[in-house]
Design a protein around this motif. Sequence first.
Motif, PDB file in Angstrom:
ATOM      1  N   ALA A  42       0.766  -1.488  -0.134  1.00 57.77           N
ATOM      2  CA  ALA A  42       0.062  -0.169  -0.152  1.00 57.77           C
ATOM      3  C   ALA A  42       0.759   0.780   0.141  1.00 57.77           C
ATOM      4  O   ALA A  42       0.903   2.453  -0.630  1.00 57.77           O
ATOM      5  N   ASP A  43       1.691   0.800   0.467  1.00 58.14           N
ATOM      6  CA  ASP A  43       2.604   2.226   0.516  1.00 58.14           C
ATOM      7  C   ASP A  43       3.307   2.562  -0.831  1.00 58.14           C
ATOM      8  O   ASP A  43       3.691   3.975  -1.500  1.00 58.14           O
ATOM      9  N   LEU A  44       4.023   1.495  -1.302  1.00 59.62           N
ATOM     10  CA  LEU A  44       4.764   1.609  -2.910  1.00 59.62           C
ATOM     11  C   LEU A  44       3.290   2.154  -3.835  1.00 59.62           C
ATOM     12  O   LEU A  44       3.805   3.272  -4.556  1.00 59.62           O
ATOM     13  N   LYS A  45       1.992   1.707  -3.933  1.00 59.27           N
ATOM     14  CA  LYS A  45       0.939   2.253  -4.056  1.00 59.27           C
ATOM     15  C   LYS A  45       1.050   3.959  -4.398  1.00 59.27           C
ATOM     16  O   LYS A  45       0.755   4.528  -5.115  1.00 59.27           O
ATOM     17  N   ALA A  46       0.822   4.073  -2.935  1.00 58.51           N
ATOM     18  CA  ALA A  46       0.715   5.756  -2.147  1.00 58.51           C
ATOM     19  C   ALA A  46       1.755   6.443  -2.978  1.00 58.51           C
ATOM     20  O   ALA A  46       1.874   7.225  -2.992  1.00 58.51           O
ATOM     21  N   LEU A  47       3.102   5.547  -2.742  1.00 59.34           N
ATOM     22  CA  LEU A  47       4.143   6.692  -3.550  1.00 59.34           C
ATOM     23  C   LEU A  47       3.999   7.070  -5.081  1.00 59.34           C
ATOM     24  O   LEU A  47       4.469   7.848  -5.578  1.00 59.34           O
ATOM     25  N   GLU A  48       4.033   5.617  -6.112  1.00 61.57           N
ATOM     26  CA  GLU A  48       3.331   5.443  -6.883  1.00 61.57           C
ATOM     27  C   GLU A  48       2.325   6.762  -7.824  1.00 61.57           C
ATOM     28  O   GLU A  48       2.605   7.176  -8.692  1.00 61.57           O
ATOM     29  N   LYS A  69       1.803   9.073  -6.064  1.00 62.76           N
ATOM     30  CA  LYS A  69       2.042  10.761  -5.404  1.00 62.76           C
ATOM     31  C   LYS A  69       3.432  10.681  -6.458  1.00 62.76           C
ATOM     32  O   LYS A  69       2.737  12.024  -7.606  1.00 62.76           O
ATOM     33  N   ILE A  70       4.300  10.282  -6.861  1.00 61.92           N
ATOM     34  CA  ILE A  70       4.973  10.869  -8.254  1.00 61.92           C
ATOM     35  C   ILE A  70       4.022  10.415  -9.499  1.00 61.92           C
ATOM     36  O   ILE A  70       4.297  11.502 -10.070  1.00 61.92           O
ATOM     37  N   GLY A  71       2.969   9.602  -9.687  1.00 59.67           N
ATOM     38  CA  GLY A  71       2.220  10.148 -11.241  1.00 59.67           C
ATOM     39  C   GLY A  71       1.930  11.602 -10.731  1.00 59.67           C
ATOM     40  O   GLY A  71       2.099  11.958 -11.849  1.00 59.67           O
ATOM     41  N   GLN A  72       1.378  12.351  -9.645  1.00 55.21           N
ATOM     42  CA  GLN A  72       0.538  13.370  -9.965  1.00 55.21           C
ATOM     43  C   GLN A  72       1.713  14.408  -9.846  1.00 55.21           C
ATOM     44  O   GLN A  72       1.700  15.330 -10.291  1.00 55.21           O
ATOM     45  N   LEU A  73       2.998  14.054  -9.482  1.00 52.04           N
ATOM     46  CA  LEU A  73       4.273  14.936  -9.019  1.00 52.04           C
ATOM     47  C   LEU A  73       4.637  15.046 -11.223  1.00 52.04           C
ATOM     48  O   LEU A  73       5.060  16.411 -11.447  1.00 52.04           O
TER      49      LEU A  73
END
Length: 65
Positions: free
Chosen positions: A3-9, A11-15
Amino acid sequence: MEADLKALEDKIGQLVELTQQLRNDNRGLRQQLAQAVSDNKRLGEKVDAAKARLEALLERLPGDN
C-alpha cells in the motif's frame, strides 16, 4: 508495504502530471511575455512618431516660439 508503494507511485504520478502542466503553463507565459514585449516596442515606436509629428506641428505655429 504494498500500500505504501502504491501511494508513493500515485504521488509520483501526480508530481509528473503537475510538472508537465507547469511546463506547459510556463511555455504559454513565455509566449505571452514575448508578445507583450513586441507590442510594447511597437506602441513605443508609435508614441515616438506621434511625438515627433506633434513637435513638428508646434514649431510651425506662429507665436512666441
